[in-house]
Design a protein around this motif. Structure first.
Motif, PDB file in Angstrom:
ATOM      1  N   GLY A 185      21.031   6.598  68.586  1.00 42.81           N
ATOM      2  CA  GLY A 185      20.534   7.972  68.534  1.00 42.81           C
ATOM      3  C   GLY A 185      21.300   8.936  69.423  1.00 42.81           C
ATOM      4  N   HIS A 222      18.757   5.153  64.348  1.00 47.62           N
ATOM      5  CA  HIS A 222      17.690   4.975  65.337  1.00 47.62           C
ATOM      6  C   HIS A 222      18.172   4.139  66.518  1.00 47.62           C
ATOM      7  CE1 HIS A 222      17.812   1.417  62.946  1.00 47.62           C
ATOM      8  NE2 HIS A 222      16.700   0.869  63.406  1.00 47.62           N
ATOM      9  N   SER A 228      14.443   8.146  63.956  1.00 51.22           N
ATOM     10  CA  SER A 228      15.539   9.111  63.960  1.00 51.22           C
ATOM     11  C   SER A 228      15.232  10.298  63.067  1.00 51.22           C
ATOM     12  CB  SER A 228      16.844   8.460  63.481  1.00 51.22           C
ATOM     13  OG  SER A 228      17.866   9.447  63.398  1.00 51.22           O
TER      14      SER A 228
END
Ligand SMILES: [Fe+2]
Length: 252
Positions: free
Chosen positions: A83, A80, A141
């Motif tokens: 990304g 995340h 994510s």
């Protein structure tokens, strides 16, 4: 990798998945990490993944071990926060298996190893800090299919990993599992960490989890498939079953 394949054949595994670490030493344009941490290299040994060399090695293993199903893959760390960087590699290659994991967390403007939280705050708070970031990973994510080692810092529990207990964190586990199940993804039972309990795998099922993956997180050939028989017992007790394909996830 060749020795890993030899070991998999020797112990009768039908398949082996290499989930090479996908980590970055610094954030690039589009990576959320640049907004939350100035120091982004949390471990001095991080090296960029040589995708071309890695896939060539996979190819050589497949030629040498036709009797073994050999999957390519990556373990995208802090996906995340990286990304854009991770996405470029994951979307640009047809990996068979993509894990998501969290080894490091943003803390006071730096990305720090999760175990470094112990000593900076009470131990229980450190675990809760970690679990909150795991939810951020899941919600931030969609690059990965399987969540690896959900409670990674338990390996570093002060006083010894064998003293860690899951029960005080049931609500935190359940919150993570709800988030993961809501996206239809898969929970790994990791046999390098102290093994998950049947209760914990039941929490996963009760919160909507439908599939489990077995990961020995081996790193070394002699640990491939380590403690899988125990892990199978735990997962079965929690109500998950294997399907016709021995390489598939175990499902409810
Ligand atoms: Fe990992």
């Amino acid at each position: 990798m060749v020795r890993t394949c030899e070991q998999a054949v020797a112990i009768g595994l039908p398949a082996v998945a290499f989930t090479e670490h996908l980590e970055f030493t610094e954030g690039a344009t589009g990576d959320a990490i640049v907004d939350v941490a100035t120091d982004q290299r949390w471990w001095s040994r991080i090296k960029p993944l040589d995708v071309t060399g890695y896939l060539a090695s996979i190819g050589r293993c497949r030629e040498r071990f036709p009797e073994l199903r050999i999957w390519s893959g990556v373990e995208a760390g802090e996906a995340h926060l990286f990304g854009a960087s991770a996405g470029a590699i994951v979307r640009g290659n047809a990996f068979d298996r993509v894990l998501g994991s969290l080894h490091a967390v943003p803390y006071q403007g730096r990305l720090v190893s999760a175990d470094a939280l112990f000593g900076r705050m009470p131990d229980d708070d450190a675990m809760r800090y970690y679990f909150a970031e795991v939810i951020a990973l899941i919600e931030g994510s969609d690059l990965f299919e399987v969540l690896a080692h959900v409670d990674f810092p338990r390996r570093y529990w002060p006083g010894g990993p064998h003293r860690y207990t899951e029960a005080p964190f049931e609500e935190e586990y359940r919150a993570v599992f709800r988030a993961l199940a809501a996206t239809g993804r898969v929970l790994e039972i990791n046999t390098k960490s102290p093994l998950a309990s049947v209760d914990m795998m039941r929490w996963w099922r009760e919160e909507g989890g439908r599939a489990v993956s077995f990961g020995s997180d081996a790193h070394l050939p002699n640990r491939v498939g380590d403690r899988f028989k125990l892990a199978v017992d735990i997962v079965e007790q929690a109500g998950f079953r294997n399907g016709e394909d021995p390489c598939d996830f175990w499902r409810v």
